[in-house]
Design a protein around this motif. Structure first.
Motif, PDB file in Angstrom:
ATOM      1  N   VAL A  93      35.761  40.581   1.112  1.00 51.02           N
ATOM      2  CA  VAL A  93      37.093  40.415   1.717  1.00 51.02           C
ATOM      3  C   VAL A  93      38.191  40.849   0.750  1.00 51.02           C
ATOM      4  CG1 VAL A  93      38.630  38.828   2.924  1.00 51.02           C
ATOM      5  CG2 VAL A  93      36.147  38.507   3.065  1.00 51.02           C
ATOM      6  N   GLY A  94      38.070  40.444  -0.508  1.00 52.11           N
ATOM      7  CA  GLY A  94      38.934  40.999  -1.535  1.00 52.11           C
ATOM      8  C   GLY A  94      40.334  40.460  -1.617  1.00 52.11           C
ATOM      9  N   VAL A  95      40.559  39.215  -1.195  1.00 52.20           N
ATOM     10  CA  VAL A  95      41.882  38.615  -1.328  1.00 52.20           C
ATOM     11  C   VAL A  95      41.741  37.199  -1.879  1.00 52.20           C
ATOM     12  CG1 VAL A  95      43.016  39.939   0.494  1.00 52.20           C
ATOM     13  CG2 VAL A  95      41.836  37.826   1.082  1.00 52.20           C
ATOM     14  N   PRO A  96      42.726  36.720  -2.648  1.00 59.29           N
ATOM     15  CA  PRO A  96      42.708  35.319  -3.067  1.00 59.29           C
ATOM     16  C   PRO A  96      42.724  34.423  -1.839  1.00 59.29           C
ATOM     17  CG  PRO A  96      44.400  36.558  -4.240  1.00 59.29           C
ATOM     18  CD  PRO A  96      43.917  37.442  -3.136  1.00 59.29           C
ATOM     19  N   ALA A  97      41.901  33.388  -1.852  1.00 52.51           N
ATOM     20  CA  ALA A  97      41.808  32.523  -0.678  1.00 52.51           C
ATOM     21  C   ALA A  97      41.473  31.111  -1.108  1.00 52.51           C
ATOM     22  CB  ALA A  97      40.748  33.045   0.290  1.00 52.51           C
ATOM     23  N   LYS A  98      41.759  30.160  -0.208  1.00 52.10           N
ATOM     24  CA  LYS A  98      41.379  28.765  -0.438  1.00 52.10           C
ATOM     25  C   LYS A  98      41.031  28.144   0.897  1.00 52.10           C
ATOM     26  CE  LYS A  98      40.378  25.320  -2.836  1.00 52.10           C
ATOM     27  NZ  LYS A  98      39.269  25.184  -1.867  1.00 52.10           N
ATOM     28  N   SER A  99      39.921  27.431   0.912  1.00 53.39           N
ATOM     29  CA  SER A  99      39.460  26.786   2.134  1.00 53.39           C
ATOM     30  C   SER A  99      39.607  25.275   2.014  1.00 53.39           C
ATOM     31  CB  SER A  99      37.984  27.131   2.383  1.00 53.39           C
ATOM     32  OG  SER A  99      37.189  26.665   1.299  1.00 53.39           O
ATOM     33  N   GLY A 100      39.520  24.610   3.165  1.00 56.34           N
ATOM     34  CA  GLY A 100      39.544  23.152   3.211  1.00 56.34           C
ATOM     35  C   GLY A 100      38.533  22.660   4.228  1.00 56.34           C
ATOM     36  N   VAL A 101      37.985  21.456   4.007  1.00 52.79           N
ATOM     37  CA  VAL A 101      36.896  20.989   4.866  1.00 52.79           C
ATOM     38  C   VAL A 101      37.359  20.537   6.255  1.00 52.79           C
ATOM     39  CG1 VAL A 101      35.371  20.379   2.972  1.00 52.79           C
ATOM     40  CG2 VAL A 101      36.987  18.677   3.849  1.00 52.79           C
ATOM     41  N   SER A 102      38.665  20.519   6.499  1.00 54.37           N
ATOM     42  CA  SER A 102      39.130  20.249   7.860  1.00 54.37           C
ATOM     43  C   SER A 102      39.099  21.514   8.709  1.00 54.37           C
ATOM     44  CB  SER A 102      40.546  19.675   7.841  1.00 54.37           C
ATOM     45  OG  SER A 102      41.431  20.568   7.206  1.00 54.37           O
ATOM     46  N   GLY A 103      38.799  22.672   8.084  1.00 58.40           N
ATOM     47  CA  GLY A 103      38.681  23.928   8.827  1.00 58.40           C
ATOM     48  C   GLY A 103      39.766  24.930   8.560  1.00 58.40           C
ATOM     49  N   GLY A 104      40.714  24.592   7.697  1.00 66.74           N
ATOM     50  CA  GLY A 104      41.768  25.533   7.357  1.00 66.74           C
ATOM     51  C   GLY A 104      41.313  26.540   6.322  1.00 66.74           C
ATOM     52  N   LEU A 105      41.935  27.706   6.339  1.00 68.04           N
ATOM     53  CA  LEU A 105      41.666  28.735   5.331  1.00 68.04           C
ATOM     54  C   LEU A 105      42.954  29.518   5.114  1.00 68.04           C
ATOM     55  CD1 LEU A 105      38.500  30.942   5.055  1.00 68.04           C
ATOM     56  CD2 LEU A 105      40.739  31.822   4.442  1.00 68.04           C
ATOM     57  N   LEU A 106      43.329  29.640   3.865  1.00 71.55           N
ATOM     58  CA  LEU A 106      44.556  30.332   3.488  1.00 71.55           C
ATOM     59  C   LEU A 106      44.172  31.545   2.649  1.00 71.55           C
ATOM     60  CD1 LEU A 106      47.702  28.634   1.978  1.00 71.55           C
ATOM     61  CD2 LEU A 106      46.458  30.303   0.604  1.00 71.55           C
ATOM     62  N   ALA A 107      44.756  32.703   2.956  1.00 65.65           N
ATOM     63  CA  ALA A 107      44.484  33.927   2.205  1.00 65.65           C
ATOM     64  C   ALA A 107      45.797  34.641   1.919  1.00 65.65           C
ATOM     65  CB  ALA A 107      43.534  34.840   2.980  1.00 65.65           C
ATOM     66  N   VAL A 108      45.841  35.323   0.779  1.00 63.39           N
ATOM     67  CA  VAL A 108      47.076  35.941   0.312  1.00 63.39           C
ATOM     68  C   VAL A 108      46.876  37.433   0.083  1.00 63.39           C
ATOM     69  CG1 VAL A 108      48.857  35.910  -1.475  1.00 63.39           C
ATOM     70  CG2 VAL A 108      47.701  33.774  -0.844  1.00 63.39           C
ATOM     71  N   ALA A 109      47.705  38.245   0.726  1.00 55.51           N
ATOM     72  CA  ALA A 109      47.784  39.674   0.428  1.00 55.51           C
ATOM     73  C   ALA A 109      49.043  39.864  -0.410  1.00 55.51           C
ATOM     74  CB  ALA A 109      47.859  40.496   1.710  1.00 55.51           C
ATOM     75  N   PRO A 110      48.925  39.900  -1.737  1.00 55.22           N
ATOM     76  CA  PRO A 110      50.113  39.911  -2.599  1.00 55.22           C
ATOM     77  C   PRO A 110      51.099  41.014  -2.244  1.00 55.22           C
ATOM     78  CG  PRO A 110      48.130  39.550  -3.901  1.00 55.22           C
ATOM     79  CD  PRO A 110      47.668  39.903  -2.519  1.00 55.22           C
ATOM     80  N   SER A 111      52.366  40.620  -2.169  1.00 54.07           N
ATOM     81  CA  SER A 111      53.489  41.515  -1.866  1.00 54.07           C
ATOM     82  C   SER A 111      53.446  42.069  -0.450  1.00 54.07           C
ATOM     83  CB  SER A 111      53.556  42.682  -2.870  1.00 54.07           C
ATOM     84  OG  SER A 111      53.700  42.208  -4.182  1.00 54.07           O
ATOM     85  N   GLN A 112      52.507  41.610   0.386  1.00 52.59           N
ATOM     86  CA  GLN A 112      52.407  42.096   1.753  1.00 52.59           C
ATOM     87  C   GLN A 112      52.655  40.987   2.775  1.00 52.59           C
ATOM     88  OE1 GLN A 112      49.284  45.118   2.645  1.00 52.59           O
ATOM     89  NE2 GLN A 112      48.430  44.490   0.673  1.00 52.59           N
ATOM     90  N   PHE A 113      51.778  39.984   2.805  1.00 51.70           N
ATOM     91  CA  PHE A 113      51.944  38.879   3.749  1.00 51.70           C
ATOM     92  C   PHE A 113      50.997  37.737   3.409  1.00 51.70           C
ATOM     93  CE2 PHE A 113      49.481  42.352   5.634  1.00 51.70           C
ATOM     94  CZ  PHE A 113      48.253  41.752   5.870  1.00 51.70           C
ATOM     95  N   GLY A 114      51.301  36.593   3.982  1.00 50.34           N
ATOM     96  CA  GLY A 114      50.434  35.431   3.872  1.00 50.34           C
ATOM     97  C   GLY A 114      49.679  35.243   5.171  1.00 50.34           C
ATOM     98  N   VAL A 115      48.442  34.775   5.078  1.00 49.67           N
ATOM     99  CA  VAL A 115      47.569  34.603   6.236  1.00 49.67           C
ATOM    100  C   VAL A 115      46.991  33.201   6.221  1.00 49.67           C
ATOM    101  CG1 VAL A 115      45.501  35.446   7.415  1.00 49.67           C
ATOM    102  CG2 VAL A 115      46.923  37.036   6.115  1.00 49.67           C
ATOM    103  N   ALA A 116      46.836  32.618   7.386  1.00 46.79           N
ATOM    104  CA  ALA A 116      46.125  31.345   7.506  1.00 46.79           C
ATOM    105  C   ALA A 116      45.354  31.333   8.819  1.00 46.79           C
ATOM    106  CB  ALA A 116      47.085  30.169   7.454  1.00 46.79           C
ATOM    107  N   ALA A 117      44.189  30.730   8.787  1.00 43.17           N
ATOM    108  CA  ALA A 117      43.363  30.584   9.975  1.00 43.17           C
ATOM    109  C   ALA A 117      42.802  29.171  10.002  1.00 43.17           C
ATOM    110  CB  ALA A 117      42.236  31.618   9.997  1.00 43.17           C
TER     111      ALA A 117
END
Length: 391
Positions: free
Chosen positions: A250-274
């Motif tokens: 996938v190639g992006v910094p990311a962090k997950s949580g056990v409630s089902g959230g996932l945050l990923a960062v495209a530096p200088s482009q946008f923030g993503v969450a699922a």
């Protein structure tokens, strides 16, 4: 629906049929989540939040709080002081493993539970409420709105948190932190119980993506240096014992949580969450991971993709109103990009009449890296008289 939201909707529908994984059940309150919930949100540089699916559903932030508490610790203590208490190396182990260095007892990184507890202990505060208040205020600043704690989830976490208490006692025995163990552990349980939506997480991600400035509120939350440090740790440690393969695929910094959230960062482009509650064997959301992987492939988010813009900034040459020539630079000027600018200037030296004034206008550059600016100035030392740099 705007075109970008339509793309997000298509991605969501593509992964919706995936039904592998199980909802976290070791915390009783999390076991009640609807496994079919699914949401996605992105935030770009102008701060517009685009979201689809169950984007208004609130869930507890859990381990996704860890990068943001690390950012607060870095702001309060500085990198060297934080590294005295917690490392920055991938563990290759599950999130709740006893991942401590053999001699020092220091947790290997801030993204596993032991490291996160050590990081929480670094936050200033006279008691649980004081420390928790600082943490929640920071999470709220990242999200751009006031967040609060789900007290029922907190109570459930505290009642079943014996392993985390054991980790905290072990850390204290090694001198990793001082003060009452219960104060630190309860603060940690409370930070994990903060309620967020996928829209909140996308804004928080975007704040890291844009160097610590919240693109929705315009407020600087943390320094650019602290944001970069956090993303560095997320890149190698944010997805636990799947972090290496995640970075590969996938190639992006990311962090997950056990409630089902996932945050990923495209530096200088946008923030993503699922968000989707079913988890894989690593504790990462199955469908949220698939969503981010699909976005990375579609939008070119991989950190190691080739970016020609750094090596080829915009260069526009035209006649100057006052006589001579004007060279206007645009885009981003990295160190490699100075080669292109220097080549254009040398061509002008060879083609222009002797004594022709040349103004190099760098005011429209979006970003100039210090090394690139030094290299560009050095080029001017070799230029004939009449070359000027305007910043």
């Amino acid at each position: 629906m705007d075109p970008i939201s339509a793309v997000l909707e298509r991605v969501l529908e593509e992964v919706r049929p995936l039904d592998a994984g199980e909802v976290a059940n070791y915390i009783p309150q999390l076991a009640t989540a609807d496994p079919d919930q699914l949401a996605l949100a992105v935030v770009g540089p102008r701060g517009r939040v685009r979201s689809v699916g169950d984007d208004r559903v609130q869930f507890t932030i859990q381990s996704i709080s860890k990068p943001f508490v690390l950012a607060l610790a870095l702001e309060e203590r500085g990198l060297d002081a934080v590294l005295d208490h917690v490392g920055a190396e991938p563990s290759g182990e599950p999130f709740n493993a006893i991942s401590l260095e053999d001699i020092t007892g220091r947790p290997v990184n801030p993204m596993v539970n032991a490291g996160a507890i050590a990081t929480t202990s670094l936050i200033e505060g006279t008691d649980v409420d004081d420390r928790t208040g600082r943490i929640v205020a920071t999470l709220s600043a990242f999200a751009g709105r006031s967040l609060w704690i789900d007290e029922s989830v907190y109570a459930s976490e505290s009642a079943t948190g014996d392993r985390n208490r054991a980790l905290a006692h072990l850390l204290r025995s090694h001198g990793i932190f001082e003060g009452p163990v219960d104060d630190t552990v309860e603060s940690y349980f409370r930070q994990c119980s903060v309620l967020v939506s996928v829209r909140d997480l996308a804004v928080m991600s975007a704040t890291l993506a844009f160097g610590g400035v919240n693109p929705v509120t315009g407020a600087r939350v943390v320094s650019e240096t602290s944001a970069r440090h956090v993303l560095s740790v997320m890149s190698s440690c944010g997805m636990y014992d799947f972090s290496g393969e995640w970075l590969l695929r996938v190639g992006v910094p990311a962090k997950s949580g056990v409630s089902g959230g996932l945050l990923a960062v495209a530096p200088s482009q946008f923030g993503v969450a699922a968000f989707s509650p079913r988890l894989d064997e690593h504790g990462n959301s199955v469908r949220a991971s698939a969503v981010v992987r699909t976005l990375s492939e579609s939008f070119g988010m991989h950190l190691l993709d080739t970016h020609e813009g750094l090596g080829a900034p915009g260069v526009h040459v035209q006649a100057n109103q006052g006589g001579g020539l004007r060279v206007t630079l645009g885009g981003e000027l990295g160190f490699a990009g100075t080669e292109r600018v220097a080549a254009v200037l040398r061509d002008l030296v060879g083609s222009a009449s002797a004594g022709t004034p040349v103004i190099v206008d760098a005011r429209e550059l979006g970003r100039v890296h210090p090394g690139a600016l030094s290299a560009l100035r050095a080029e001017f030392d070799d230029m004939p008289e009449g070359f000027q740099l305007t910043q």
